[in-house]
Design an enzyme around this catalytic site. Structure first.
Site, mmCIF file in Angstrom:
data_model
loop_
_atom_site.group_PDB
_atom_site.id
_atom_site.type_symbol
_atom_site.label_atom_id
_atom_site.label_comp_id
_atom_site.label_asym_id
_atom_site.label_seq_id
_atom_site.Cartn_x
_atom_site.Cartn_y
_atom_site.Cartn_z
ATOM 1 C CB SER A 1 -4.538 2.369 10.334
ATOM 2 O OG SER A 1 -3.915 1.073 8.843
ATOM 3 C CE1 TYR B 1 -4.149 -3.545 4.483
ATOM 4 C CE2 TYR B 1 -3.881 -1.246 4.423
ATOM 5 C CZ TYR B 1 -3.453 -2.535 3.882
ATOM 6 O OH TYR B 1 -3.424 -2.215 2.967
ATOM 7 C CG HIS B 2 -1.671 1.712 6.746
ATOM 8 N ND1 HIS B 2 -3.018 2.307 6.950
ATOM 9 C CD2 HIS B 2 -1.821 1.937 5.261
ATOM 10 C CE1 HIS B 2 -3.529 3.273 6.435
ATOM 11 N NE2 HIS B 2 -2.611 2.680 4.452
ATOM 12 C CE LYS C 1 -1.048 -4.615 3.361
ATOM 13 N NZ LYS C 1 -1.068 -5.958 1.697
ATOM 14 C CB THR D 1 -0.611 -0.309 1.268
ATOM 15 O OG1 THR D 1 -1.377 1.531 1.025
ATOM 16 C CG2 THR D 1 -0.035 -0.273 2.390
#
Lengths: 417, 417
Positions: free
Chosen positions: B196, B198-199, B202, B154
């Protein structure tokens, strides 16, 4: 006056308090007047079972250790057996119940060779280490407990090539070109160069700390520790039932302790590769002092993650071997290197902060070698010399001998806790 | 002549091939002549169950999707239902059996708000995402299969502040001062700034890729994707049974698709904060083309991880809202921002590589808005407007309303697969 009496952090939770660094830290802090509670799932002892090896020193079961400490010091240390990575609700409950002022986080698989042993060991190390750190931080946010997290990281996150630079304490000042062609200056987390899956997890931890620090204001000190040598501390030496563990096997034994033990039992010193690898070192007695200094000097609210290099000196592996050989007459055995790494490297490291906070380094002193060799000689009858050679390899093509027919597996997640 | 026929990568494994990007990618690659097999544990559909929401479009069960594709195209797509993070041995067996030339890795929880919903959601996202990526790489090493891994990352790993810099494709040239006072130049992984959990995962993936690339020579292309908009691709539009999913809820709906759907059903456009956030965008049709370009241009043996910025343009969120409002007459509703982020930011991004490889961007064209609003209007009767507002918050103090009394939980790890 102890440092503890000069600051307000009183209740300390020690995650991984049964291990090589965790146990002496628990005793040191208890002795310094802190109210200490240990959390440990005993995974390190279970890995000994898996590897068919034991600490050279006869470490006692946890209940005996704690009873002996209470007898010797008159001080109680609490103990909870659970898995920090998996038993999330127990961690939340303990935080709410104990309300720690600081949490020392050692609850990670710490051996690079073990982390490279097989796919199962790689996956265990990632699940356990990344999971333990993240679960702890999520539990702090959920519980609302504002405890200072003191994490044991490793010098290995920096990698061992620094292009003539002195490795700073965590953050690197860089200059970058902007679109307009000007130069902008920024201070960034030192670029990660992990050399094994174990080191990889510590670099991932750094990102977890940075995120929770920024999003939730969690206060963190990350101690990037060198390779620990020595065995006993002032407290573990007080009674044989308090003795610290001594690992000499190819996976968990640290290089200098292995040399000293090998010399003591008449085994050739095992140097992997050219021995040109330069590494950072610290004595176990300094480890426990550094942790107390970190606890006594927490970051302010809103401060970024504080990163300290917890090491006192650097040495080339072959120089250490030469030193031990000169002292003891032990021969040196140069073995193939199971690691994928540079054959030779320089290493210059800044460690100003802990020195400024009052650390007086216990540097490599051949006098101190005696403590280790004495212990090794005393327990030489417990050594299994078949476990000395490192059987783990970083890649299939680095394997020096066929692995044994026994397939080992990391501790089962299903162990009831 | 299709790109596939010009290169040698023939067998493609698509991990997460049932999702919003995974499904159209599977069809696109199958259509281009590749032999495609999907792995998916259907977690995205299970999260719909948990969140009490459904895709606005009536997506069909996997068996019906695959049968429809075989009927329409005459081509078979394989399917294996298992969890990439946990069912390690099934992955090894599949690699040995299928011998993929490339593996497209979408098998990660992809919603930032969902990842911040509760401690359980944070922990699920870390365990699932870090675990899936790491298990895949460990399985490649163990199996010895030399497949090119194409990972969906991302743009968010870079963060959204770049000090006047154009964000490069993954690597940043920096100048640092050496001990001797001279300047050394190095190219480093762009410093991570996850916004976040989520990030965060990654950014942790990036470290995993770098390590396995360096230690084991695994070839990786990491696509740092912008926010995807649009619904259908050339292939998913061929038959209603092939229709792609359309998320409009506060957790999984992406910003532009939410605006278009809100306009279509007469709901005010939901802008969080000032709308001054600048983000990178890409149309779903370009996503699938970019993945084919990445597969067709694998890194050479020994090449470092190739990082490409998979986006075609940047926009401010409020400008998008204004554009959709002007076109449809929809009112705009400015809501409190549940995220901890800068209110306003600029964003300049390099995307040269995919353009050079032949991507002709589908830029924001109000003509294309029609496709989305048509779909939204057609399935408006399926919308549950109670699910539009984002109930997830980055911190307790960012919560805009009390959460409902229903405690949701991410998919249970124990679902038999």
């Amino acid at each position: 006056m102890s440092i503890a009496s000069r600051n307000s952090a009183r209740r300390i939770l020690i995650l991984g308090g049964d291990g090589f660094c965790g146990w002496p830290t628990a005793l040191h802090l208890s002795d310094a007047g802190y109210d200490v509670t240990i959390v440990d799932n005993l995974s390190r002892r279970m890995i000994d079972v898996e590897l068919e090896v034991e600490s050279l020193t006869p470490i006692r079961p946890m209940s005996e250790r704690l009873a002996a400490w209470a007898e010797v010091s008159g001080r109680e240390i609490g103990f909870h057996r659970f898995d920090v990575a998996r038993n999330y609700q127990r961690m939340v409950n303990l935080l709410l119940d104990f309300e720690p002022d600081a949490i020392v986080h050692f609850a990670e698989q710490r051996a690079a060779p073990y982390s490279m042993k097989s796919a199962a060991h790689k996956r265990y190390t990632v699940d356990n280490n990344v999971g333990a750190t993240h679960s702890l931080l999520a539990a702090l946010v959920e519980s609302g407990i504002d405890a200072h997290v003191v994490h044991l990281g490793t010098m290995g996150v920096y990698g061992y090539g620094s292009a003539g630079m002195k490795i700073p304490e965590g953050y690197l000042k860089v200059h970058v070109e902007t679109e307009a062609g000007a130069m902008a200056t920024d201070e960034i987390l030192y670029p990660a160069h992990p050399g094994s899956v174990y080191h990889l997890t510590k670099t991932q931890d750094q990102l977890t700390f940075a995120f929770y620090n920024r999003n939730d204001g969690i206060r963190v000190t990350d101690l990037h520790q060198g390779i620990v040598w020595g065995t006993q501390t002032e407290q573990t030496a007080r009674d044989e039932r308090l003795i610290n563990r001594f690992d000499y096997d190819g996976d968990y034994g640290t290089v200098l302790n292995r040399f000293l033990m090998q010399a003591a039992i008449g085994y050739p010193l095992t140097v992997h590769g050219t021995g040109g690898q330069t590494r950072a070192f610290i004595h176990i007695q300094d480890t426990v002092r550094c942790i107390e200094l970190a606890i006594g000097n927490p970051p302010a609210a809103g401060e970024r993650v504080r990163i300290l290099n917890q090491m006192t000196e650097t040495h080339r592996v072959r120089d250490l071997a030469d030193r031990v050989a000169a002292l003891t007459g032990a021969p040196i055995d140069y073995l193939p290197n199971p690691r994928v790494e540079a054959a030779e490297n320089d290493l210059h490291v800044a460690n100003d902060t802990l020195i400024q906070l009052g650390l007086r380094p216990t540097t490599l002193d051949t006098g101190l070698f005696t403590e280790v060799t004495d212990i090794a000689a005393r327990f030489a009858h417990r050594a299994d010399t078949r476990r000395i050679v490192c059987r783990s390899a970083w890649r299939a093509d680095r394997r020096t001998e066929p692995t044994t027919t026994v397939t080992t597996a990391p501790p089962a997640a299903s162990t009831p806790v």
